[in-house]
Design an enzyme around this catalytic site. Structure first.
Site, PDB file in Angstrom:
ATOM      1  N   ASN A   1       0.801  -1.219   0.000  1.00 38.10           N
ATOM      2  CA  ASN A   1       0.000   0.000   0.000  1.00 38.10           C
ATOM      3  C   ASN A   1       0.835   1.270   0.000  1.00 38.10           C
ATOM      4  O   ASN A   1       0.348   2.324  -0.393  1.00 38.10           O
ATOM      5  CB  ASN A   1      -0.933   0.019   1.216  1.00 38.10           C
TER       6      ASN A   1
ATOM      7  N   LYS B   1      30.974   1.330 -25.774  1.00 40.72           N
ATOM      8  CA  LYS B   1      29.629   1.029 -26.260  1.00 40.72           C
ATOM      9  C   LYS B   1      29.729   0.495 -27.687  1.00 40.72           C
ATOM     10  O   LYS B   1      30.540   0.942 -28.488  1.00 40.72           O
ATOM     11  CB  LYS B   1      28.711   2.247 -26.161  1.00 40.72           C
TER      12      LYS B   1
ATOM     13  N   HIS C   1      42.981   1.474 -19.158  1.00 47.22           N
ATOM     14  CA  HIS C   1      42.550   2.604 -18.333  1.00 47.22           C
ATOM     15  C   HIS C   1      42.310   3.872 -19.149  1.00 47.22           C
ATOM     16  O   HIS C   1      42.879   4.080 -20.210  1.00 47.22           O
ATOM     17  CB  HIS C   1      43.580   2.910 -17.233  1.00 47.22           C
TER      18      HIS C   1
ATOM     19  N   TYR D   1      31.677  10.308 -33.456  1.00 43.73           N
ATOM     20  CA  TYR D   1      30.480  11.089 -33.804  1.00 43.73           C
ATOM     21  C   TYR D   1      30.881  12.363 -34.538  1.00 43.73           C
ATOM     22  O   TYR D   1      31.654  13.173 -34.028  1.00 43.73           O
ATOM     23  CB  TYR D   1      29.714  11.423 -32.524  1.00 43.73           C
TER      24      TYR D   1
ATOM     25  N   ALA E   1      52.832   7.635 -29.013  1.00 43.45           N
ATOM     26  CA  ALA E   1      52.055   8.381 -28.030  1.00 43.45           C
ATOM     27  C   ALA E   1      51.580   9.704 -28.625  1.00 43.45           C
ATOM     28  O   ALA E   1      52.303  10.372 -29.358  1.00 43.45           O
ATOM     29  CB  ALA E   1      52.890   8.635 -26.785  1.00 43.45           C
TER      30      ALA E   1
END
Length: 460
Positions: free
Chosen positions: A233, A356, A368, A392, A428
């Protein structure tokens, strides 16, 4: 066991939740209250499944249809009460065709209501030849529940709501769970004469039991496990029930060979699967259809959402969503794996790495401080710290491909779309904008300028 119809009552607002959304759309162990109850009811294969809606009707109806496109949606009018909800449902169902046989009625605020209890309720109802049967339970503290009032022979006389009960009735510990089975003919007669003669001014479905006594025997079936019929409830009750249930889930996994060091801080949803000898460390949240393989280690302080973690993999202090972690791969600490990553075996994504929609090959390491998105990394490639895939361009997401056996230097920037061959070494600080062939060393010449005697603006 033929069930003519099942009616799920989902019309209420749930004011004690203090929420902008209906109570039935709050979640419990990864699913809404409504979907959990519909799961259990649908398992009985009723001829018709109906959901009664009113408060934010379209929102609740959409949630019900997303579960079952064939569900019958019943709109309750402005007359309040569970009795009115069933009147509306029966009117609509009988218009569509004859309802003949048992009708199951269930509230939608019992997230642990299970199909086994419902099956036994319907079986008991049929075997007893009842016109109506109410599902009950015994509670040490029955506050807030309708009390089951029986005669000296144990027959059910009526159900008295908390606000309408006298002192002796309040002392009764057997309570109504708001789950019933009626014979359709008995139900139709019982709800026809409902009145709102109560403190709430509502049409109570419980009053239908008194009317049902004249049309058929009224019985009660006690739920074997009170937890399965415990209602929610408010948010305090939700938290308490969630904790109790989660403890049971953790205990079940521990008895099946999974080590869970601290069940009090480990949360596991129903659809999660865990292999033998896996270890779940404190502060871990396992959600959705997450699958964890044997000997894997998850945590501490890790969230897995619809993730797959293969055998022997380690995921530490990280968040992983809809990604596949290969065998013996190490993730973390403080790694963020967004949707769509696929790791091979013996790979690594380390501290402060975000990924992703990336494929990471066998033995490949991103140790890292890197962002890798929309990329494919070959086998046995090492990505230096501070590497970024610039995927992007302001309109489209573009792909980066880095081959097998590559050694990417620290602070590299790959401007996608770009493809790098096998056995490539980058210096680098390199900015890679164009394709690089196999067996190549690539570096960017960035001229260093020293300005002697320089002072910052605030010291001038």
């Amino acid at each position: 066991m033929a069930l003519s119809a099942a009616i799920v009552l989902a019309a209420g607002e749930g004011t004690r939740m203090r929420s902008n959304k209906p109570k039935v759309l709050h979640t419990f162990a990864g699913k809404t209250f409504l979907n959990r109850v519909m799961d259990s009811v649908a398992a009985l294969n009723p001829d018709t499944l109906a959901v009664v809606v009113h408060f934010q009707a379209e929102r609740v109806a959409e949630a019900a249809r997303s579960y079952d496109e064939q569900v019958t949606i019943v709109n309750q009018d402005d007359i309040p009460g569970t009795g009115r909800a069933v009147q509306c449902a029966m009117a609509q169902l009988t218009e569509s065709g004859k309802i003949d046989g048992p009708v199951l009625i269930a509230a939608s605020d019992m997230p642990l209501l299970d199909s086994e209890t419902l099956h036994r309720l319907v079986e008991f109802h049929t075997a007893s030849g009842n016109g109506a049967t109410v599902l009950t339970t015994i509670l040490d503290d029955p506050t807030g529940y309708g009390r089951i009032i029986r005669d000296r022979e144990g027959n059910v006389l009526r159900i008295v709501e908390q606000k309408d009960a006298n002192r002796s009735e309040l002392a009764v510990q057997e309570v109504n769970t708001s789950v019933y089975v009626f014979e359709a003919s008995v139900l139709a007669e019982a709800i026809a004469g409902l009145k709102s003669n109560n403190a709430q001014g509502e049409f109570y479905l419980t009053d239908a039991l008194e009317t049902a006594k004249s049309a058929g025997k009224v019985g009660a079936f006690a739920a074997p496990d009170p937890l399965t019929v415990e209602g929610v409830n408010d948010r305090v009750q939700l938290a308490a029930l969630s904790k109790t249930y989660n403890r049971r889930v953790c205990e079940r996994w521990m008895r099946n060979g999974v080590t869970i060091l601290d069940p009090e801080t480990t949360w596991i949803e129903d659809d999660v699967r865990i292999g033998r000898d896996a270890t779940i460390l404190p502060g871990s949240f396992l959600q959705g259809h997450t699958v964890i393989g044997e000997d894997a280690v998850v945590g501490p302080y890790t969230t897995l959402i619809d993730a797959t973690v293969d055998e022997g993999a380690v995921v530490e202090r990280s968040r992983v969503q809809e990604s596949h972690i290969g065998a013996r791969t190490n993730i973390g600490p403080w790694t963020y794996l967004r949707v769509g990553n696929e790791f091979g075996e013996d790979a690594k994504a380390g501290a402060f790495v975000e990924m992703k929609k990336t494929h990471i090959g066998n033995g490949t390491k991103v140790p890292h401080l890197s962002y890798v998105g929309d990329a494919r990394l070959g086998d046995h490639t090492n990505i230096g710290g501070g590497t970024i895939t610039a995927n992007y361009d302001g309109v489209h997401k573009n792909r980066t491909v880095i081959g097998d056996g590559c050694h990417v230097g620290a602070g590299n920037l790959f401007v996608a779309p770009v493809e790098v061959g096998d056995n490539v070494t980058t210096g680098a600080g390199s900015v890679v904008r164009h394709a690089v062939p196999d067996d190549t060393m690539v570096y960017s010449e960035n001229t260093q300028h020293n300005v002697e005697g320089w002072k910052p603006a605030w010291e001038r």
